[in-house]
Design a protein around this motif. Sequence first.
Motif, short mmCIF file in Angstrom:
data_model
loop_
_atom_site.label_atom_id
_atom_site.label_comp_id
_atom_site.label_asym_id
_atom_site.label_seq_id
_atom_site.Cartn_x
_atom_site.Cartn_y
_atom_site.Cartn_z
N ASN A 1 0.81 -1.21 0.00
CA ASN A 1 0.00 0.00 0.00
C ASN A 1 0.85 1.26 0.00
OD1 ASN A 1 -2.85 -0.66 0.03
ND2 ASN A 1 -2.40 -1.76 1.92
N THR B 1 2.18 2.55 4.00
CA THR B 1 1.31 3.00 5.07
C THR B 1 0.73 1.80 5.78
OG1 THR B 1 -0.55 3.12 3.53
CG2 THR B 1 0.72 5.13 3.87
N PRO C 1 -5.09 2.14 7.01
CA PRO C 1 -5.87 2.69 5.92
C PRO C 1 -6.24 4.14 6.17
CG PRO C 1 -7.24 1.32 7.34
CD PRO C 1 -5.83 1.17 7.81
N ASN C 2 -6.49 4.89 5.12
CA ASN C 2 -6.91 6.27 5.31
C ASN C 2 -8.39 6.32 5.64
OD1 ASN C 2 -8.50 6.61 2.77
ND2 ASN C 2 -6.50 6.20 1.83
N GLN D 1 -10.87 5.71 2.78
CA GLN D 1 -11.02 4.31 2.42
C GLN D 1 -11.95 3.60 3.39
OE1 GLN D 1 -7.48 1.95 2.85
NE2 GLN D 1 -8.25 0.27 1.59
N ALA E 1 -9.49 -3.30 4.15
CA ALA E 1 -8.51 -2.21 4.12
C ALA E 1 -7.08 -2.73 4.25
CB ALA E 1 -8.82 -1.21 5.23
N ASN F 1 -5.12 -0.53 -1.93
CA ASN F 1 -6.05 0.53 -1.51
C ASN F 1 -7.48 0.23 -1.95
OD1 ASN F 1 -6.64 2.99 -0.21
ND2 ASN F 1 -6.59 4.09 -2.16
N ASP G 1 -11.26 0.09 -2.05
CA ASP G 1 -12.29 0.93 -1.44
C ASP G 1 -13.64 0.79 -2.14
OD1 ASP G 1 -11.88 2.21 -3.83
OD2 ASP G 1 -11.24 4.13 -2.95
#
Length: 281
Positions: free
Chosen positions: A53, A56, A59-60, A63, A130, A135, A137
Amino acid sequence: MPLPGTKSRDAALIAEFRMISGASEKIASSFIKKYKSTEAALDAWYNDPASANGGTSTPNKGQEKKLGEIWEKYKDSSDPKLVKIDGTLAICEELGVDPGSDSVLFCLAADLDSKVTGEWEKEPFVKGLASYPGNIDSLTSLKNYLPALRKKLNTDPTYFKKVYMHTFTLAKGQDFGARTLQLDTALDLWTLFIPPALTSSPSALQRTSDQTPPQFAEEEFDLWIEFMRKKGKAVSKDTWSLLIDFIRSIDKDFKEYDDEGSWPSTIDDFVDFVRTRRSSK
Protein backbone atom coordinates in the motif's frame (compact mmCIF):
# COMPACT_ATOMS: atom_id res chain seq x y z
CA MET A 1 24.02 0.82 -18.34
CA PRO A 2 21.41 -2.00 -18.30
CA LEU A 3 22.27 -5.25 -20.08
CA PRO A 4 20.64 -5.88 -23.48
CA GLY A 5 17.16 -7.26 -23.01
CA THR A 6 16.91 -6.13 -19.38
CA LYS A 7 14.20 -3.57 -20.06
CA SER A 8 12.07 -6.01 -22.06
CA ARG A 9 12.51 -8.68 -19.37
CA ASP A 10 11.50 -6.24 -16.64
CA ALA A 11 8.50 -5.15 -18.67
CA ALA A 12 7.38 -8.77 -18.99
CA LEU A 13 7.81 -9.33 -15.25
CA ILE A 14 5.88 -6.15 -14.45
CA ALA A 15 3.06 -7.20 -16.77
CA GLU A 16 2.93 -10.66 -15.17
CA PHE A 17 2.95 -9.16 -11.67
CA ARG A 18 0.11 -6.76 -12.57
CA MET A 19 -1.96 -9.54 -14.15
CA ILE A 20 -1.74 -11.66 -10.97
CA SER A 21 -1.92 -8.93 -8.33
CA GLY A 22 -4.07 -6.27 -9.96
CA ALA A 23 -1.53 -3.65 -8.82
CA SER A 24 -0.85 -0.39 -10.60
CA GLU A 25 2.09 -0.17 -12.97
CA LYS A 26 3.95 2.08 -10.52
CA ILE A 27 3.63 -0.38 -7.62
CA ALA A 28 4.37 -3.38 -9.86
CA SER A 29 7.49 -1.67 -11.18
CA SER A 30 8.75 -0.89 -7.67
CA PHE A 31 8.23 -4.50 -6.52
CA ILE A 32 9.96 -6.01 -9.55
CA LYS A 33 12.83 -3.55 -9.22
CA LYS A 34 13.29 -4.49 -5.57
CA TYR A 35 12.76 -8.27 -5.71
CA LYS A 36 13.99 -9.05 -9.28
CA SER A 37 11.52 -11.92 -9.91
CA THR A 38 7.76 -12.23 -10.10
CA GLU A 39 7.66 -14.99 -7.48
CA ALA A 40 9.68 -13.05 -4.90
CA ALA A 41 7.77 -9.85 -5.63
CA LEU A 42 4.42 -11.62 -5.19
CA ASP A 43 5.58 -13.17 -1.92
CA ALA A 44 6.34 -9.68 -0.62
CA TRP A 45 3.04 -8.35 -1.98
CA TYR A 46 1.06 -11.07 -0.24
CA ASN A 47 2.92 -11.02 3.05
CA ASP A 48 3.47 -7.31 3.59
CA PRO A 49 0.27 -5.37 2.89
CA ALA A 50 1.80 -2.23 4.33
CA SER A 51 4.55 -2.13 1.71
CA ALA A 52 2.05 -2.99 -1.00
CA ASN A 53 0.00 0.00 0.00
CA GLY A 54 3.00 2.26 -0.41
CA GLY A 55 4.36 1.88 3.11
CA THR A 56 1.31 3.00 5.07
CA SER A 57 0.39 0.58 7.83
CA THR A 58 -3.08 1.99 8.40
CA PRO A 59 -5.87 2.69 5.92
CA ASN A 60 -6.91 6.27 5.31
CA LYS A 61 -10.21 7.54 6.67
CA GLY A 62 -11.66 7.95 3.20
CA GLN A 63 -11.02 4.31 2.42
CA GLU A 64 -12.60 3.17 5.69
CA LYS A 65 -15.61 5.38 5.05
CA LYS A 66 -16.21 3.90 1.60
CA LEU A 67 -15.83 0.34 2.88
CA GLY A 68 -18.21 1.12 5.73
CA GLU A 69 -20.75 2.38 3.22
CA ILE A 70 -20.51 -0.90 1.32
CA TRP A 71 -21.21 -2.83 4.52
CA GLU A 72 -24.13 -0.54 5.37
CA LYS A 73 -25.65 -1.06 1.93
CA TYR A 74 -25.76 -4.84 2.35
CA LYS A 75 -26.47 -5.20 6.08
CA ASP A 76 -29.51 -7.19 7.14
CA SER A 77 -32.65 -5.15 7.81
CA SER A 78 -33.81 -7.47 10.59
CA ASP A 79 -30.37 -7.77 12.21
CA PRO A 80 -28.51 -4.50 11.49
CA LYS A 81 -25.33 -5.65 13.24
CA LEU A 82 -24.59 -8.10 10.43
CA VAL A 83 -24.45 -8.58 6.70
CA LYS A 84 -26.21 -11.94 6.36
CA ILE A 85 -26.91 -14.46 3.60
CA ASP A 86 -29.05 -12.22 1.37
CA GLY A 87 -26.48 -9.43 1.54
CA THR A 88 -23.64 -11.88 0.92
CA LEU A 89 -25.36 -13.28 -2.16
CA ALA A 90 -25.81 -9.74 -3.49
CA ILE A 91 -22.13 -8.99 -2.88
CA CYS A 92 -21.16 -12.24 -4.63
CA GLU A 93 -23.21 -11.21 -7.65
CA GLU A 94 -21.40 -7.87 -7.77
CA LEU A 95 -18.04 -9.66 -7.49
CA GLY A 96 -18.88 -12.29 -10.09
CA VAL A 97 -18.28 -15.03 -7.51
CA ASP A 98 -20.19 -18.33 -7.43
CA PRO A 99 -20.75 -18.88 -3.68
CA GLY A 100 -21.15 -22.61 -4.21
CA SER A 101 -17.86 -23.28 -5.96
CA ASP A 102 -15.34 -20.47 -5.37
CA SER A 103 -12.78 -20.98 -2.60
CA VAL A 104 -12.03 -17.24 -2.57
CA LEU A 105 -15.06 -16.75 -0.29
CA PHE A 106 -13.26 -18.78 2.36
CA CYS A 107 -10.24 -16.50 1.94
CA LEU A 108 -12.49 -13.53 2.64
CA ALA A 109 -14.08 -15.35 5.58
CA ALA A 110 -10.68 -15.97 7.17
CA ASP A 111 -9.31 -12.49 6.47
CA LEU A 112 -12.51 -10.67 7.49
CA ASP A 113 -13.08 -12.88 10.56
CA SER A 114 -16.45 -14.26 9.52
CA LYS A 115 -17.66 -16.53 12.32
CA VAL A 116 -20.72 -17.93 10.52
CA THR A 117 -20.97 -18.73 6.82
CA GLY A 118 -22.25 -15.71 4.90
CA GLU A 119 -22.21 -13.35 7.89
CA TRP A 120 -19.94 -10.32 8.35
CA GLU A 121 -19.58 -7.87 11.23
CA LYS A 122 -18.81 -4.30 10.23
CA GLU A 123 -15.47 -3.63 11.92
CA PRO A 124 -13.60 -6.76 10.77
CA PHE A 125 -15.19 -6.39 7.32
CA VAL A 126 -13.82 -2.86 6.95
CA LYS A 127 -10.46 -3.54 8.60
CA GLY A 128 -9.94 -6.77 6.69
CA LEU A 129 -10.60 -5.27 3.27
CA ALA A 130 -8.51 -2.21 4.12
CA SER A 131 -5.57 -4.47 4.99
CA TYR A 132 -5.40 -5.87 1.46
CA PRO A 133 -2.85 -4.35 -0.91
CA GLY A 134 -3.96 -1.93 -3.58
CA ASN A 135 -6.05 0.53 -1.51
CA ILE A 136 -9.31 -1.37 -2.00
CA ASP A 137 -12.29 0.93 -1.44
CA SER A 138 -15.03 -0.49 -3.69
CA LEU A 139 -16.44 -3.82 -4.83
CA THR A 140 -14.88 -3.16 -8.22
CA SER A 141 -11.38 -2.86 -6.75
CA LEU A 142 -12.03 -5.92 -4.57
CA LYS A 143 -13.14 -7.87 -7.64
CA ASN A 144 -9.89 -6.92 -9.36
CA TYR A 145 -7.91 -8.24 -6.39
CA LEU A 146 -9.66 -11.63 -6.13
CA PRO A 147 -7.48 -13.40 -8.75
CA ALA A 148 -4.42 -12.53 -6.64
CA LEU A 149 -6.17 -13.86 -3.52
CA ARG A 150 -7.01 -17.13 -5.27
CA LYS A 151 -3.40 -17.47 -6.38
CA LYS A 152 -2.18 -16.74 -2.87
CA LEU A 153 -4.39 -19.50 -1.49
CA ASN A 154 -2.98 -22.06 -3.92
CA THR A 155 0.68 -21.04 -3.72
CA ASP A 156 1.32 -19.78 -0.17
CA PRO A 157 1.66 -22.65 2.38
CA THR A 158 1.04 -20.51 5.46
CA TYR A 159 -1.96 -18.73 4.00
CA PHE A 160 -3.45 -21.98 2.71
CA LYS A 161 -3.33 -23.54 6.19
CA LYS A 162 -4.85 -20.41 7.76
CA VAL A 163 -7.83 -20.40 5.38
CA TYR A 164 -8.19 -24.19 5.45
CA MET A 165 -8.38 -24.33 9.25
CA HIS A 166 -10.77 -21.38 9.46
CA THR A 167 -12.99 -23.24 7.00
CA PHE A 168 -13.27 -26.22 9.36
CA THR A 169 -14.64 -23.95 12.08
CA LEU A 170 -16.94 -22.18 9.64
CA ALA A 171 -18.25 -25.37 8.05
CA LYS A 172 -19.40 -26.82 11.37
CA GLY A 173 -22.13 -24.19 11.29
CA GLN A 174 -23.56 -22.73 14.48
CA ASP A 175 -22.97 -25.90 16.47
CA PHE A 176 -19.89 -24.33 18.03
CA GLY A 177 -19.38 -27.27 20.40
CA ALA A 178 -19.14 -29.80 17.56
CA ARG A 179 -15.76 -31.50 17.25
CA THR A 180 -16.28 -33.08 13.84
CA LEU A 181 -17.30 -32.12 10.34
CA GLN A 182 -19.95 -34.04 8.43
CA LEU A 183 -18.31 -36.33 5.90
CA ASP A 184 -20.14 -35.01 2.82
CA THR A 185 -19.18 -31.46 3.76
CA ALA A 186 -15.54 -32.45 4.27
CA LEU A 187 -15.43 -34.29 0.93
CA ASP A 188 -16.82 -31.25 -0.92
CA LEU A 189 -14.34 -28.91 0.77
CA TRP A 190 -11.33 -31.17 0.17
CA THR A 191 -12.31 -31.31 -3.51
CA LEU A 192 -12.55 -27.51 -3.55
CA PHE A 193 -9.25 -26.81 -1.79
CA ILE A 194 -6.74 -29.56 -2.48
CA PRO A 195 -6.59 -30.29 -6.26
CA PRO A 196 -5.96 -26.63 -7.29
CA ALA A 197 -3.19 -26.32 -4.70
CA LEU A 198 -1.58 -29.61 -5.76
CA THR A 199 -1.26 -28.43 -9.36
CA SER A 200 -0.16 -24.84 -8.68
CA SER A 201 3.42 -23.72 -9.10
CA PRO A 202 4.69 -23.06 -6.56
CA SER A 203 2.28 -25.21 -4.60
CA ALA A 204 0.82 -24.34 -1.20
CA LEU A 205 1.18 -28.08 -0.54
CA GLN A 206 4.87 -28.27 -1.43
CA ARG A 207 6.98 -30.74 0.52
CA THR A 208 8.05 -29.30 3.85
CA SER A 209 11.47 -30.98 3.78
CA ASP A 210 12.79 -29.39 0.60
CA GLN A 211 10.06 -27.10 -0.83
CA THR A 212 9.70 -29.30 -3.92
CA PRO A 213 6.28 -29.99 -5.51
CA PRO A 214 4.08 -32.43 -3.58
CA GLN A 215 4.45 -36.10 -4.49
CA PHE A 216 0.92 -36.69 -3.25
CA ALA A 217 -0.94 -36.03 -6.50
CA GLU A 218 -4.34 -36.46 -8.15
CA GLU A 219 -4.13 -40.27 -7.98
CA GLU A 220 -3.51 -40.19 -4.22
CA PHE A 221 -6.20 -37.59 -3.69
CA ASP A 222 -8.75 -39.75 -5.51
CA LEU A 223 -7.75 -42.69 -3.30
CA TRP A 224 -8.22 -40.51 -0.22
CA ILE A 225 -11.75 -39.56 -1.30
CA GLU A 226 -12.57 -43.20 -2.07
CA PHE A 227 -11.18 -44.33 1.28
CA MET A 228 -13.11 -41.71 3.24
CA ARG A 229 -16.36 -42.56 1.46
CA LYS A 230 -15.89 -46.20 2.42
CA LYS A 231 -15.03 -45.24 5.98
CA GLY A 232 -18.25 -43.25 6.14
CA LYS A 233 -17.49 -41.35 9.34
CA ALA A 234 -17.46 -37.70 10.34
CA VAL A 235 -14.07 -35.96 10.15
CA SER A 236 -12.24 -34.90 13.31
CA LYS A 237 -10.28 -31.68 13.53
CA ASP A 238 -7.04 -33.68 13.89
CA THR A 239 -7.69 -35.57 10.67
CA TRP A 240 -8.71 -32.37 8.89
CA SER A 241 -5.57 -30.52 9.99
CA LEU A 242 -2.97 -33.27 9.76
CA LEU A 243 -4.06 -34.37 6.30
CA ILE A 244 -2.28 -31.24 5.04
CA ASP A 245 0.90 -32.10 6.97
CA PHE A 246 0.68 -35.64 5.58
CA ILE A 247 0.36 -34.40 2.00
CA ARG A 248 3.35 -32.10 2.51
CA SER A 249 5.56 -34.88 3.87
CA ILE A 250 4.65 -38.13 2.12
CA ASP A 251 6.55 -39.57 -0.84
CA LYS A 252 4.89 -40.96 -3.96
CA ASP A 253 5.23 -44.59 -2.82
CA PHE A 254 4.37 -43.96 0.84
CA LYS A 255 7.73 -45.45 1.87
CA GLU A 256 8.62 -42.50 4.11
CA TYR A 257 5.52 -42.85 6.28
CA ASP A 258 6.36 -43.38 9.96
CA ASP A 259 3.99 -46.08 11.18
CA GLU A 260 4.98 -45.27 14.75
CA GLY A 261 4.41 -41.53 14.33
CA SER A 262 1.65 -39.56 15.98
CA TRP A 263 -0.69 -39.53 12.98
CA PRO A 264 -4.47 -39.88 13.44
CA SER A 265 -5.67 -43.47 13.08
CA THR A 266 -7.62 -42.41 9.97
CA ILE A 267 -4.38 -41.54 8.19
CA ASP A 268 -2.72 -44.74 9.43
CA ASP A 269 -5.63 -46.69 7.96
CA PHE A 270 -5.43 -44.73 4.70
CA VAL A 271 -1.75 -45.61 4.28
CA ASP A 272 -2.59 -49.30 4.82
CA PHE A 273 -5.42 -48.98 2.31
CA VAL A 274 -3.14 -47.52 -0.38
CA ARG A 275 -0.31 -49.97 0.24
CA THR A 276 -2.70 -52.91 0.04
CA ARG A 277 -4.32 -51.56 -3.11
CA ARG A 278 -0.98 -51.08 -4.85
CA SER A 279 0.54 -54.39 -3.73
CA SER A 280 -2.41 -56.26 -5.23
CA LYS A 281 -1.81 -54.85 -8.72
